[in-house]
Design a protein around this motif. Sequence first.
Motif, PDB file in Angstrom:
ATOM      1  N   GLY A 101      32.957 -81.340   4.162  1.00 32.56           N
ATOM      2  CA  GLY A 101      31.746 -80.538   4.132  1.00 32.56           C
ATOM      3  C   GLY A 101      31.882 -79.199   4.257  1.00 32.56           C
ATOM      4  O   GLY A 101      31.299 -78.381   3.289  1.00 32.56           O
ATOM      5  N   GLY A 102      32.389 -78.237   5.213  1.00 27.64           N
ATOM      6  CA  GLY A 102      32.560 -76.973   5.232  1.00 27.64           C
ATOM      7  C   GLY A 102      31.672 -76.009   5.979  1.00 27.64           C
ATOM      8  O   GLY A 102      31.952 -74.776   6.085  1.00 27.64           O
ATOM      9  N   TRP A 103      30.727 -76.694   6.701  1.00 22.01           N
ATOM     10  CA  TRP A 103      29.960 -75.853   7.328  1.00 22.01           C
ATOM     11  C   TRP A 103      29.153 -76.904   8.549  1.00 22.01           C
ATOM     12  O   TRP A 103      29.312 -78.007   8.587  1.00 22.01           O
ATOM     13  N   ASP A 104      28.894 -76.022   9.752  1.00 22.70           N
ATOM     14  CA  ASP A 104      28.068 -76.593  10.739  1.00 22.70           C
ATOM     15  C   ASP A 104      26.621 -77.056  10.427  1.00 22.70           C
ATOM     16  O   ASP A 104      25.777 -75.994  10.298  1.00 22.70           O
ATOM     17  N   PRO A 105      26.131 -78.313  10.226  1.00 19.05           N
ATOM     18  CA  PRO A 105      24.863 -78.341   9.864  1.00 19.05           C
ATOM     19  C   PRO A 105      23.925 -77.765  10.797  1.00 19.05           C
ATOM     20  O   PRO A 105      22.880 -77.530  10.224  1.00 19.05           O
ATOM     21  N   ASN A 106      24.112 -77.654  12.128  1.00 19.68           N
ATOM     22  CA  ASN A 106      22.883 -77.191  13.133  1.00 19.68           C
ATOM     23  C   ASN A 106      22.766 -75.471  12.996  1.00 19.68           C
ATOM     24  O   ASN A 106      22.246 -75.167  13.722  1.00 19.68           O
ATOM     25  N   SER A 107      23.835 -75.074  12.446  1.00 17.68           N
ATOM     26  CA  SER A 107      24.037 -73.457  12.481  1.00 17.68           C
ATOM     27  C   SER A 107      22.836 -73.290  11.530  1.00 17.68           C
ATOM     28  O   SER A 107      22.125 -72.130  11.980  1.00 17.68           O
TER      29      SER A 107
END
Length: 392
Positions: free
Chosen positions: A147-153
């Motif tokens: 994915g590559g990113w924190d969804p909650n950010s």
Amino acid sequence: MTVEGTAARKPRRSSKRTSAASATKPRAGAQGAPGTEPQLVQLLTPEGERVTHPDYAIDLGPEELRGLYRDMVLTRRFDAEATALQRQGELGLWASLLGQEAAQIGSGRALRDDDYVFPTYREHGVAWCRGVDPTNLLGMFRGVNHGGWDPNSNNFHLYTIVIGSQTLHATGYAMGVAKDGADSAVIAYFGDGASSQGDVAEAFTFSAVYNAPVVFFCQNNQWAISEPTEKQTRVPLYQRAQGYGFPGVRVDGNDVLACLAVTRWALERARRGEGPTLVEAFTYRMGAHTTSDDPTRYRMDDERAAWEAKDPILRLRALLEKEGHADAAFFEELESESEILGKRVREAVRAMPDPDDLAMFDHTYADGHALVDEERAQFAAYQASFADSEGN
């Protein structure tokens, strides 16, 4: 740049006309019967003329209009660079959004920070609006992460490859939002092909029954890989909503102003506790379904040419120039910015480190699992056998 609020309302110019293609906002029982002429909400014609609508009025200032244009131009530049990188062997696959910039930027800029997004694998413009670094979108397509990113950010979930499943994820999340008493909304993106999936039907059912604060945003780009829309449904997609008991509306998906206005209305409706809405953004996939697809095998050149005349970026540029909201310096500066973005994307992709061979086992289960531990050990032993062979 954010287009959250509207600018101070200005008197409407008498020269502006009302679009004959526009339709009233769908109300209970007023979405049209099967076989009737599909309704279409439009605020900006392909020629760049502003048109009015009684229910979806929006009045943006010059800075906000320039911001929307910048968003679409930079998103298209990023997308073109990713496509080129795949052709050069730097990415394993890429799903282009070419032609769908207005649908994504318009809907993306309608969101509040506390709203939550569940995308498919093509929502690069929405990711841009949510502040996800474009380079983070490429790791999965290069095969170096999941994915590559924190969804909650950024309240932007990871890309979903399984067709239609994110609509159920969005519905469940929205039901939780309602139970928590929050006034935020959820939006789920999917395509016309995904509308045939059982997961989408289930999501419609649960969201309606539980009055979930969710907007279903269907980008009808006319083709589900090689299958045309007419083989997906006997009625316009937005009319399906009435069978589940909530409103549906079709918007000109190449009109960024209409997409912004309609999505904003649907999100506000959800926040007020009035339940789900289906938005069908009527647009066109200018390129291939993915870089593994050859659209010349199943669609005609004149079809694409007809849609090129409705290009979402060109129509907003026409408006900016016509109303004197942007000069040559603005367009030149944006062109330079887009080239800088392209270079940054190229360099970032080529600098991505290869993942640790055992990393794919790390996040399968939150608390670990005996079977995964066994598989990790077996794979580690397999990898080590090659090192032993080289040593001997």
